[in-house]
Design a protein around this motif. Structure first.
Motif, short mmCIF file in Angstrom:
data_model
loop_
_atom_site.label_atom_id
_atom_site.label_comp_id
_atom_site.label_asym_id
_atom_site.label_seq_id
_atom_site.Cartn_x
_atom_site.Cartn_y
_atom_site.Cartn_z
N LYS A 182 0.83 -1.21 0.00
CA LYS A 182 0.00 0.00 0.00
C LYS A 182 0.88 1.27 0.00
CE LYS A 182 -3.37 2.08 3.10
NZ LYS A 182 -4.02 1.87 4.40
N CYS A 183 0.47 2.24 -0.79
CA CYS A 183 1.19 3.52 -0.81
C CYS A 183 0.80 4.31 0.44
CB CYS A 183 0.84 4.30 -2.06
SG CYS A 183 1.47 6.00 -2.02
N SER A 184 1.81 4.72 1.22
CA SER A 184 1.51 5.41 2.48
C SER A 184 1.01 6.83 2.25
CB SER A 184 2.75 5.42 3.38
OG SER A 184 3.80 6.09 2.74
N LYS A 185 1.14 7.31 1.00
CA LYS A 185 0.70 8.67 0.72
C LYS A 185 -0.75 8.70 0.19
CE LYS A 185 2.30 12.92 -1.48
NZ LYS A 185 3.07 13.42 -2.63
N CYS A 186 -1.01 7.90 -0.87
CA CYS A 186 -2.34 7.99 -1.47
C CYS A 186 -3.23 6.78 -1.16
CB CYS A 186 -2.22 8.18 -2.99
SG CYS A 186 -1.66 6.70 -3.86
N GLY A 187 -2.65 5.74 -0.59
CA GLY A 187 -3.44 4.58 -0.20
C GLY A 187 -3.62 3.55 -1.30
N LYS A 219 7.70 2.30 -5.12
CA LYS A 219 7.33 3.34 -6.09
C LYS A 219 5.85 3.25 -6.35
CE LYS A 219 11.70 3.34 -8.48
NZ LYS A 219 12.27 2.15 -9.12
N CYS A 220 5.14 4.35 -6.15
CA CYS A 220 3.70 4.32 -6.36
C CYS A 220 3.40 4.73 -7.80
CB CYS A 220 3.00 5.26 -5.39
SG CYS A 220 1.22 5.29 -5.65
N SER A 221 2.69 3.84 -8.52
CA SER A 221 2.39 4.15 -9.93
C SER A 221 1.24 5.15 -10.04
CB SER A 221 2.06 2.88 -10.69
OG SER A 221 0.96 2.24 -10.07
N LYS A 222 0.54 5.39 -8.91
CA LYS A 222 -0.57 6.34 -8.96
C LYS A 222 -0.13 7.77 -8.62
CE LYS A 222 -5.40 6.83 -7.70
NZ LYS A 222 -6.29 6.75 -6.54
N CYS A 223 0.53 7.94 -7.45
CA CYS A 223 0.89 9.31 -7.06
C CYS A 223 2.38 9.61 -7.22
CB CYS A 223 0.46 9.59 -5.63
SG CYS A 223 1.50 8.80 -4.40
N GLY A 224 3.16 8.58 -7.54
CA GLY A 224 4.58 8.81 -7.81
C GLY A 224 5.48 8.80 -6.58
ZN LIG Z 1 0.62 6.69 -3.97
#
Ligand SMILES: [Zn+2]
Length: 454
Positions: free
Chosen positions: A411-416, A429-434
């Motif tokens: 899970k991305c800790s920034k955008c979830g 590396k989050c493919s959604k929020c970067g």
């Molecule tokens: Zn993210």
């Protein structure tokens, strides 16, 4: 707990440094003078030199002569009377010698030691600040023992430039100005406390300047900012929670001016008041043994240990288990103890970090036996780890909670956003929020913030 605190002091007015050196010189002169006086008096009082022994023997011999003469007095009247006269004169002379010897001792005492005369002597010699004369006498009384010197257990001390300058602890008053600590009016100077600080605890063990509350371990790299500790200590001194004593100033080899003092710190767990709902997330990772992060301030985070040592210790156990030989059981047990010791050290660091940041909770993943490939622990070590961390945390008033381990690393800790396919080993590396982050750090944030308790 009695701890030694060392602070580096600086002063813009450079005459301060030469002033301190001069004071130090004067105080050492007072110490040396006082010691010489104490030693002379002790010798007069306690040691029989050759002269007293000679006088005593002479008196005894003379007295026994008189006894003999008395026995013979009837038979040889006149001759004996003459001899007795001579002896009596001699006896008076000897008594006078003895009296003088005793008087010398009494005179010495009256002049230098009666009531506060040693202090008076030191003061009138004008070699010492008035309020430190007591410190000089106190130190001399502590340092000097004729008995130890006569036994050869120690020699008569000398105080030289390596002897720190004792200062009156009551006169050290800290002041907080523009984000810096100062000492108010130190001998009339404005003195700044620099940001380095170190501690020696009662076992005289060096406690890193960066990790005061810790049971220290050199293998771990502490990265907590030490200004925090300085604030913590000095605030407690200012608020009279810590008393300071045995203060002194000294120069290091590199010419830094150091102020040292002892503080009596109450045990930390007596007064532990956590910040409500503050939680420490602990990720037991692949690359780092543990990664710690707070739920409400992710800039406060910390890696514990490198994995190499741990993997090595674990591998040796597995190797011996394969052999399954009784002979190796001792080695196995030894390694097991070593691993447990290592695991306990990690626990100490986690608890210290939690305490240090006033956490109310510690969040851990509820790991199943089949999930142990995911981190560096095996089932046995992890079960012990859980048991011990709960125990240690409870002692400090911190509650350990277990959370659902699903998706903590995906899970991305920034955008979830959850990256389902992705088993992350390096950077997340989050493919959604970067977002790009150390994957253990990302997981630690998720663990700290999780409400999915199990
Ligand atoms: Zn993210």
């Amino acid at each position: 707990m009695i701890s030694k605190v060392q602070l580096n002091l600086t002063c813009k007015d450079t005459s301060f440094y030469s002033f301190i050196r001069k004071e130090n010189f004067k105080q050492n002169k007072a110490l040396n003078t006082g010691l010489a006086l104490m030693h002379s008096y002790s010798i007069l009082e306690n040691v029989s030199g050759g002269e007293e022994v000679k006088i005593e023997k002479e008196i005894k011999r003379t007295l026994s002569k008189i006894e003999n003469l008395k026995k013979r007095i009837d038979t040889n009247g006149e001759k004996i009377n003459l001899e007795q006269k001579k002896i009596n004169t001699n006896l008076v002379k000897l008594s006078k010698l003895k009296e003088n010897r005793l008087k010398l001792k009494d005179d010495f005492r009256d002049n230098y030691f009666e009531s506060d005369s040693l202090q008076h002597v030191l003061k009138t010699m004008n070699i010492i600040q008035e309020d430190t004369a007591d410190l000089v006498i106190e130190k001399l009384n502590k340092d000097y023992s004729l008995n130890r010197i006569l036994k050869g257990e120690e020699s008569l001390k000398t105080y030289n430039e390596n002897t720190p300058l004792m200062i009156n602890s009551k006169k050290i008053i800290f002041k907080y100005i523009d984000n810096n600590f100062y000492i108010k009016n130190m001998f009339g100077y404005k003195v700044k406390v620099k940001n380095n600080i170190s501690f020696l605890n009662k076992y005289n063990k060096f406690v890193s300047n960066k990790y005061i509350l810790s049971r220290i371990d050199e293998n771990f790299n502490h990265d907590i900012d030490n200004t925090y500790i300085l604030d913590f200590i000095i605030n407690n001194i200012v608020n009279k929670k810590y008393n300071i004593f045995n203060s002194c100033l000294r120069f290091t080899k590199d010419n830094l001016l150091i102020m040292e003092f002892l503080i009596d710190m109450p045990e930390v767990n007596d007064k532990y008041i956590p910040i409500k709902k503050r939680t420490l997330g602990v990720d037991l990772g692949m690359r780092n043994i543990a990664y710690l992060c707070l739920n409400d301030n992710i800039s406060i985070h910390k890696k514990i240990g490198t994995s190499d040592k741990f993997i090595k210790a674990r591998k040796i156990i597995n190797f011996h288990e394969l052999k399954n030989s009784d002979k190796l059981n001792t080695v196995k047990l030894y390694k097991k103890v070593e691993l447990e010791t290592y695991s306990n050290r990690i626990i100490n660091h986690i608890i210290d970090f939690a305490k240090y940041n006033f956490c109310e909770y510690i969040n851990l993943e509820k790991l199943q036996v089949n999930e142990f490939g995911k981190n560096l622990f095996d089932g046995w070590t992890y079960a012990n780890f859980q048991k011990n961390i709960e125990h240690e945390a409870a002692k400090e008033g911190i509650i350990v909670r277990y959370i659902n381990p699903s998706f903590t690393s995906q899970k991305c800790s920034k955008c979830g956003y959850i990256h389902k396919s992705n088993h992350i080993l390096s950077d997340f590396k989050c493919s959604k929020c970067g977002l790009k982050l150390d994957s253990d750090y990302n997981a630690a944030i998720n663990i700290a913030r999780s409400n999915d308790f199990m």
